[in-house]
Design a protein around this motif. Structure first.
Motif, PDB file in Angstrom:
ATOM      1  N   ILE A 254      44.725  31.548  50.570  1.00 21.09           N
ATOM      2  CA  ILE A 254      44.257  30.981  49.302  1.00 21.09           C
ATOM      3  C   ILE A 254      43.064  30.087  49.598  1.00 21.09           C
ATOM      4  O   ILE A 254      43.128  29.235  50.491  1.00 21.09           O
ATOM      5  N   ALA A 255      41.969  30.310  48.877  1.00 19.45           N
ATOM      6  CA  ALA A 255      40.745  29.529  49.088  1.00 19.45           C
ATOM      7  C   ALA A 255      40.669  28.392  48.078  1.00 19.45           C
ATOM      8  O   ALA A 255      40.777  28.632  46.861  1.00 19.45           O
ATOM      9  N   LYS A 256      40.475  27.193  48.556  1.00 20.87           N
ATOM     10  CA  LYS A 256      40.395  26.031  47.677  1.00 20.87           C
ATOM     11  C   LYS A 256      39.269  26.189  46.657  1.00 20.87           C
ATOM     12  O   LYS A 256      39.415  25.827  45.489  1.00 20.87           O
ATOM     13  N   ASN A 257      38.144  26.752  47.068  1.00 22.52           N
ATOM     14  CA  ASN A 257      36.990  26.875  46.172  1.00 22.52           C
ATOM     15  C   ASN A 257      37.247  27.796  44.985  1.00 22.52           C
ATOM     16  O   ASN A 257      36.510  27.765  44.002  1.00 22.52           O
ATOM     17  N   ASP A 258      38.290  28.630  45.077  1.00 19.57           N
ATOM     18  CA  ASP A 258      38.619  29.511  43.952  1.00 19.57           C
ATOM     19  C   ASP A 258      39.272  28.754  42.801  1.00 19.57           C
ATOM     20  O   ASP A 258      39.408  29.298  41.697  1.00 19.57           O
ATOM     21  N   TYR A 259      39.678  27.509  43.057  1.00 22.70           N
ATOM     22  CA  TYR A 259      40.410  26.746  42.044  1.00 22.70           C
ATOM     23  C   TYR A 259      39.809  25.340  41.922  1.00 22.70           C
ATOM     24  O   TYR A 259      40.442  24.339  42.263  1.00 22.70           O
ATOM     25  N   PRO A 260      38.567  25.238  41.421  1.00 22.84           N
ATOM     26  CA  PRO A 260      37.897  23.930  41.328  1.00 22.84           C
ATOM     27  C   PRO A 260      38.567  22.971  40.346  1.00 22.84           C
ATOM     28  O   PRO A 260      38.375  21.760  40.444  1.00 22.84           O
ATOM     29  N   LYS A 261      39.353  23.497  39.397  1.00 23.58           N
ATOM     30  CA  LYS A 261      40.031  22.644  38.408  1.00 23.58           C
ATOM     31  C   LYS A 261      41.493  22.410  38.780  1.00 23.58           C
ATOM     32  O   LYS A 261      42.290  21.992  37.938  1.00 23.58           O
ATOM     33  N   GLY A 262      41.816  22.680  40.030  1.00 22.71           N
ATOM     34  CA  GLY A 262      43.202  22.540  40.456  1.00 22.71           C
ATOM     35  C   GLY A 262      43.896  23.889  40.502  1.00 22.71           C
ATOM     36  O   GLY A 262      43.427  24.870  39.909  1.00 22.71           O
ATOM     37  N   PHE A 263      45.026  23.953  41.183  1.00 13.94           N
ATOM     38  CA  PHE A 263      45.716  25.223  41.357  1.00 13.94           C
ATOM     39  C   PHE A 263      46.406  25.697  40.074  1.00 13.94           C
ATOM     40  O   PHE A 263      46.589  26.895  39.872  1.00 13.94           O
ATOM     41  N   GLN A 264      46.772  24.777  39.221  1.00 14.48           N
ATOM     42  CA  GLN A 264      47.472  25.108  37.963  1.00 14.48           C
ATOM     43  C   GLN A 264      48.629  26.076  38.256  1.00 14.48           C
ATOM     44  O   GLN A 264      48.602  27.246  37.866  1.00 14.48           O
ATOM     45  N   PRO A 265      49.636  25.596  38.949  1.00 22.69           N
ATOM     46  CA  PRO A 265      50.704  26.459  39.473  1.00 22.69           C
ATOM     47  C   PRO A 265      51.495  27.228  38.430  1.00 22.69           C
ATOM     48  O   PRO A 265      52.050  28.288  38.740  1.00 22.69           O
ATOM     49  N   ASP A 266      51.557  26.715  37.217  1.00 18.31           N
ATOM     50  CA  ASP A 266      52.374  27.378  36.193  1.00 18.31           C
ATOM     51  C   ASP A 266      51.585  28.384  35.353  1.00 18.31           C
ATOM     52  O   ASP A 266      52.118  28.973  34.411  1.00 18.31           O
ATOM     53  N   LYS A 267      50.323  28.606  35.728  1.00 16.97           N
ATOM     54  CA  LYS A 267      49.508  29.603  35.039  1.00 16.97           C
ATOM     55  C   LYS A 267      49.834  30.989  35.576  1.00 16.97           C
ATOM     56  O   LYS A 267      50.133  31.157  36.760  1.00 16.97           O
ATOM     57  N   ALA A 268      49.778  32.012  34.712  1.00 14.60           N
ATOM     58  CA  ALA A 268      50.088  33.379  35.145  1.00 14.60           C
ATOM     59  C   ALA A 268      49.105  33.828  36.213  1.00 14.60           C
ATOM     60  O   ALA A 268      47.890  33.670  36.067  1.00 14.60           O
ATOM     61  N   VAL A 269      49.620  34.391  37.289  1.00 14.50           N
ATOM     62  CA  VAL A 269      48.776  34.899  38.365  1.00 14.50           C
ATOM     63  C   VAL A 269      48.221  36.271  37.969  1.00 14.50           C
ATOM     64  O   VAL A 269      48.891  37.055  37.287  1.00 14.50           O
ATOM     65  N   THR A 270      46.991  36.550  38.354  1.00 12.11           N
ATOM     66  CA  THR A 270      46.360  37.829  37.999  1.00 12.11           C
ATOM     67  C   THR A 270      46.469  38.830  39.145  1.00 12.11           C
ATOM     68  O   THR A 270      46.715  38.464  40.296  1.00 12.11           O
ATOM     69  N   ARG A 271      46.227  40.069  38.825  1.00 14.01           N
ATOM     70  CA  ARG A 271      46.251  41.113  39.850  1.00 14.01           C
ATOM     71  C   ARG A 271      45.207  40.830  40.930  1.00 14.01           C
ATOM     72  O   ARG A 271      45.475  41.032  42.124  1.00 14.01           O
ATOM     73  N   PHE A 272      44.020  40.386  40.524  1.00 11.85           N
ATOM     74  CA  PHE A 272      43.004  40.157  41.533  1.00 11.85           C
ATOM     75  C   PHE A 272      43.376  39.002  42.447  1.00 11.85           C
ATOM     76  O   PHE A 272      43.118  39.051  43.659  1.00 11.85           O
ATOM     77  N   GLU A 273      43.952  37.948  41.903  1.00 17.14           N
ATOM     78  CA  GLU A 273      44.374  36.840  42.764  1.00 17.14           C
ATOM     79  C   GLU A 273      45.315  37.337  43.855  1.00 17.14           C
ATOM     80  O   GLU A 273      45.166  37.002  45.036  1.00 17.14           O
ATOM     81  N   ILE A 274      46.283  38.161  43.458  1.00 23.01           N
ATOM     82  CA  ILE A 274      47.231  38.714  44.430  1.00 23.01           C
ATOM     83  C   ILE A 274      46.491  39.549  45.476  1.00 23.01           C
ATOM     84  O   ILE A 274      46.739  39.441  46.678  1.00 23.01           O
ATOM     85  N   MET A 275      45.571  40.401  45.017  1.00 25.23           N
ATOM     86  CA  MET A 275      44.843  41.259  45.947  1.00 25.23           C
ATOM     87  C   MET A 275      43.985  40.439  46.902  1.00 25.23           C
ATOM     88  O   MET A 275      43.905  40.737  48.097  1.00 25.23           O
ATOM     89  N   LYS A 276      43.356  39.377  46.407  1.00 22.35           N
ATOM     90  CA  LYS A 276      42.525  38.552  47.280  1.00 22.35           C
ATOM     91  C   LYS A 276      43.381  37.786  48.265  1.00 22.35           C
ATOM     92  O   LYS A 276      43.020  37.669  49.449  1.00 22.35           O
ATOM     93  N   TRP A 277      44.508  37.257  47.817  1.00 19.84           N
ATOM     94  CA  TRP A 277      45.388  36.541  48.739  1.00 19.84           C
ATOM     95  C   TRP A 277      45.845  37.462  49.865  1.00 19.84           C
ATOM     96  O   TRP A 277      45.820  37.094  51.040  1.00 19.84           O
ATOM     97  N   MET A 278      46.251  38.680  49.507  1.00 20.46           N
ATOM     98  CA  MET A 278      46.751  39.596  50.526  1.00 20.46           C
ATOM     99  C   MET A 278      45.630  40.090  51.431  1.00 20.46           C
ATOM    100  O   MET A 278      45.811  40.198  52.648  1.00 20.46           O
ATOM    101  N   ALA A 279      44.468  40.394  50.873  1.00 15.32           N
ATOM    102  CA  ALA A 279      43.347  40.837  51.698  1.00 15.32           C
ATOM    103  C   ALA A 279      42.915  39.738  52.668  1.00 15.32           C
ATOM    104  O   ALA A 279      42.587  40.006  53.832  1.00 15.32           O
TER     105      ALA A 279
END
Length: 491
Positions: free
Chosen positions: A81-106
């Protein structure tokens, strides 16, 4: 509509994993996951070495009192997980997107082995086999992450071939993907055929080497005028006879880096002993030549690395009647489709063509298997129309641009001009099937080309042709600048 799963992986194992995660959460398997829940699942699956958590201690202040804090910190420390992808905070309770999952795994794969890090770089400009490539829906910066996940088979897309990177992800979908991710993590990127194709297309514009039995020929070590290219030269010099008149060598002594190359014979072969620049000899050139013979060495006038000579200086050395030369073809790079991409090819005064991509699909003998290659389903409708072929072939799908200069231009006119002007019959203009065009947003040539290629028009489109798998003639093209590639069938 759900993700397309690989055979056998939507069964018991996937459900068992879902049940395991469900035991620690009130969220049902089919409900959308939050970022916190997805991070927790991925954190438990990854087998990367335990990271140093110090740098990720307070990376997201909005997680300080959240239950996912340790899992997210772990993924940040691992580089998933890249910090720069979440400049407004991680917002943990927000729905995760398909791309977020793909980027995390890649990113996790890149952390597990350097080859996946290189794969991300190689696929930055690849052609993703999805309708979203031309219809929109995938940003350029998302391409390499999706390519790596698609190429390894972790996620192959929706049933219609789309990836829908902005859509939410259910727990069941992520669990099935994590099963595949776990098997890929820590392996080598080169072990995945589909990823090899996507990487090659990203680097060269074609997957020729990855899917076919054609192999690129090396660049020739001759220039157009018949002289040798310096980069192919392993050794070049002038034999210095014991009583040579050194005054005749004056033009050669001005070559940068010139010196004496001392050779001796080992088992009948000449082998370099040492090289000394003229300014380092400590004696006159005449005395140095005599000293070399007295000590049993054969002196040559040359440079330490002739491959770095200028063309002018190499030609000067080789113009001497006592010049010696050793050329190694292995020093020359292989030709590549990348060499001709976007390089103009004029058809007399009729038109100018540029090639962008050439994608191959392996089509089997009728009734003996399915088409192979990461792009097979992408062009499946067109391939199906060739299903009655008696010989297995490679289908080549070519994306090109033609700029028309004449008010009388059609395909036959173009064919004739190309053949007469440049002597190659590389261009093939079979139309793609309507189903393929509609599904993927592609453009092909119309039936009536005389009204399509109007004067001063610029048309970009796809066409296709076929090559027998044992095609003995080379697949080749030379552009107006002299750039070229050649590939031969090599069983």
């Amino acid at each position: 509509m759900s993700l397309v799963y690989l055979p056998g992986e939507q069964g018991v194992s996937a459900r068992a994993l879902v049940q395991e995660f469900a035991a620690s959460s009130a969220v049902k398997a089919d409900n959308a996951l939050t970022r916190a829940e997805a991070a927790s699942m991925l954190s438990r699956v990854t087998q990367l070495p335990k990271p140093d958590m110090a740098d990720a201690a307070s990376v997201f202040p909005d997680l300080d009192k959240h239950s996912s804090r340790s899992d997210v910190r772990k993924l940040v420390a691992l580089g998933m997980i890249a910090k720069n992808d979440y400049p407004k905070g991680f917002q943990p309770d927000k729905a995760v997107t398909r791309f977020e999952i793909m980027k995390w795994m890649a990113s996790g794969l890149a952390a597990s082995d350097e080859s996946f890090k290189q794969a991300l770089a190689d696929t930055a400009h690849t052609l993703l086999p999805t309708p979203e490539t031309y219809k929109g829906g995938i940003a350029d910066k998302q391409i390499p992450y999706i390519a790596v996940i698609r190429g390894t088979g972790i996620i192959t897309g929706m049933q219609d071939g789309t990836f829908r990177p902005a859509d939410p992800v259910s727990k069941a979908e992520l669990a099935a993907s994590l099963l595949r991710y776990k098997r890929v993590e820590g392996t080598k990127a080169e072990g995945y055929q589909a990823l090899n194709e996507l990487r090659e297309v990203g680097l060269t514009g074609s997957n020729l080497s990855s899917i076919t039995k054609f192999k690129y020929e090396r660049v020739t070590y001759f220039n157009n005028d018949g002289t040798y290219k310096p980069e192919a030269v392993a050794s070049a010099g002038i034999d210095l006879e014991q009583h040579i008149d050194v005054s005749t060598l004056e033009p050669y002594l001005r070559i940068p880096g010139i010196g004496l190359d001392y050779h001796h014979f080992v088992n009948g072969y000449s082998k370099r002993y040492k090289f000394v620049r003229l300014e380092e000899l400590g004696m006159s050139l005449k005395d140095a030549i005599a000293d070399a013979y007295d000590t049993g060495y054969m002196p040559h006038l040359g440079v330490e690395d002739p491959s770095k000579l200028s063309q002018k200086d190499l030609n000067l050395i080789l113009s001497h009647e006592d010049a010696t030369l050793k050329v190694e073809g292995s020093r020359m790079p292989f030709t590549s489709f990348a060499d001709v991409v976007d390089s103009p090819i004029k058809a007399k005064k009729v038109a100018t063509a540029k090639l962008h991509r050439m994608i191959f699909v392996d089509v089997p003998v009728t009734g003996k298997g399915e088409a192979k290659g990461v792009y097979a389903n992408y062009f499946a409708d067109t391939i199906a129309s060739w299903g009655k072929l008696d010989n297995s072939v490679y289908m080549a799908f070519t994306e090109m641009t033609i700029q028309t200069h004449s008010d009388k231009m059609d395909i036959m006119t173009f064919y004739g001009a190309i053949g007469n002007g440049n002597g190659n019959g590389f261009f093939k203009f079979s139309r793609l099937a309507p189903e393929t065009l509609d599904k993927n947003g592609l453009t092909t040539v119309p039936m009536a080309t005389s009204t399509y290629f109007t004067k001063d028009s610029v048309r970009r489109f796809w066409t296709f042709g076929t090559y027998l798998k044992k095609y003995r003639d080379p697949v080749h093209l030379t552009t107006d600048s002299g750039a070229y590639f050649r590939a031969y069938y090599q069983p």
